[in-house]
Design an enzyme around this catalytic site. Structure first.
Site, PDB file in Angstrom:
ATOM      1  N   ARG A 119       0.829  -1.207   0.000  1.00  0.00           N
ATOM      2  CA  ARG A 119       0.000   0.000   0.000  1.00  0.00           C
ATOM      3  C   ARG A 119       0.863   1.258   0.000  1.00  0.00           C
ATOM      4  NH1 ARG A 119      -3.325  -2.405  -2.448  1.00  0.00           N
ATOM      5  NH2 ARG A 119      -4.940  -3.561  -1.410  1.00  0.00           N
TER       6      ARG A 119
ATOM      7  N   SER B  97      16.433  14.230   0.775  1.00  0.00           N
ATOM      8  CA  SER B  97      17.417  13.287   1.300  1.00  0.00           C
ATOM      9  C   SER B  97      16.772  12.191   2.133  1.00  0.00           C
ATOM     10  CB  SER B  97      18.428  14.037   2.176  1.00  0.00           C
ATOM     11  OG  SER B  97      19.335  13.127   2.772  1.00  0.00           O
TER      12      SER B  97
ATOM     13  N   GLU C 129       1.944   1.549  -3.424  1.00  0.00           N
ATOM     14  CA  GLU C 129       0.813   2.046  -4.203  1.00  0.00           C
ATOM     15  C   GLU C 129       0.679   3.564  -4.044  1.00  0.00           C
ATOM     16  OE1 GLU C 129      -3.806   0.790  -4.818  1.00  0.00           O
ATOM     17  OE2 GLU C 129      -3.079   0.906  -2.739  1.00  0.00           O
TER      18      GLU C 129
END
Length: 149
Positions: free
Chosen positions: A90, A116, A93
């Site tokens: 997820r 960074s 995603e």
């Protein structure tokens, strides 16, 4: 005899379960954030001597196993190119869907550069919500502009 860092990680997780420890308690013993200490215990960060010894004491590690905590790891390694663990997937995603948006908005605000992951911090908190508790993840990384030369 432990042969690699992954075996030390597996021992840490097994000991955490058997002792009923939380990452928050481990972090308090080490004296750093739960996010960084968890990453270190899972093999993604390098511990110094003092930190490694504290982790070693908590997880009953021997001298050889403690040495593995001080080896610079291969960071960001996942078992597959696309993660299959539902929670990690997820997050993957989120980056797949919103990555271009995040990139565009960072560039609009800061210019051409990167965030960074070295000069970086993270905070994970629970947000109580009547419709179902929410996960808050704050990622904070120093902006590093690209140089012209």
């Amino acid at each position: 005899m432990i042969k690699n860092r992954l075996e030390v990680t597996e021992k840490i997780i097994a000991t955490k379960v058997s002792k009923g420890l939380t990452w928050e308690k481990v972090a308090k013993e080490v004296g750093l954030s739960k996010e960084w200490v968890t990453a270190a215990c899972l093999g993604q960060m390098t511990l110094n001597d003092e930190q490694a010894n504290k982790v070693g004491d908590l997880f009953n590690l021997n001298e050889n196993e403690i040495k593995w905590l001080k080896v610079v790891p291969y960071k960001g390694s996942l078992p597959t190119a696309v993660p299959y663990d539902p929670l990690i997937y997820r997050l993957y995603e989120v980056i797949s869907v919103y990555g271009l948006t995040i990139k565009e908005l960072i560039h609009e605000e800061f210019g051409d550069g990167i965030m960074s992951a070295i000069d970086f911090s993270m905070d994970i908190q629970r947000e109580n919500n009547p419709a179902g508790d929410r996960v808050n993840i704050l990622l904070s990384g120093k902006f590093l502009p690209y140089k012209t030369f």
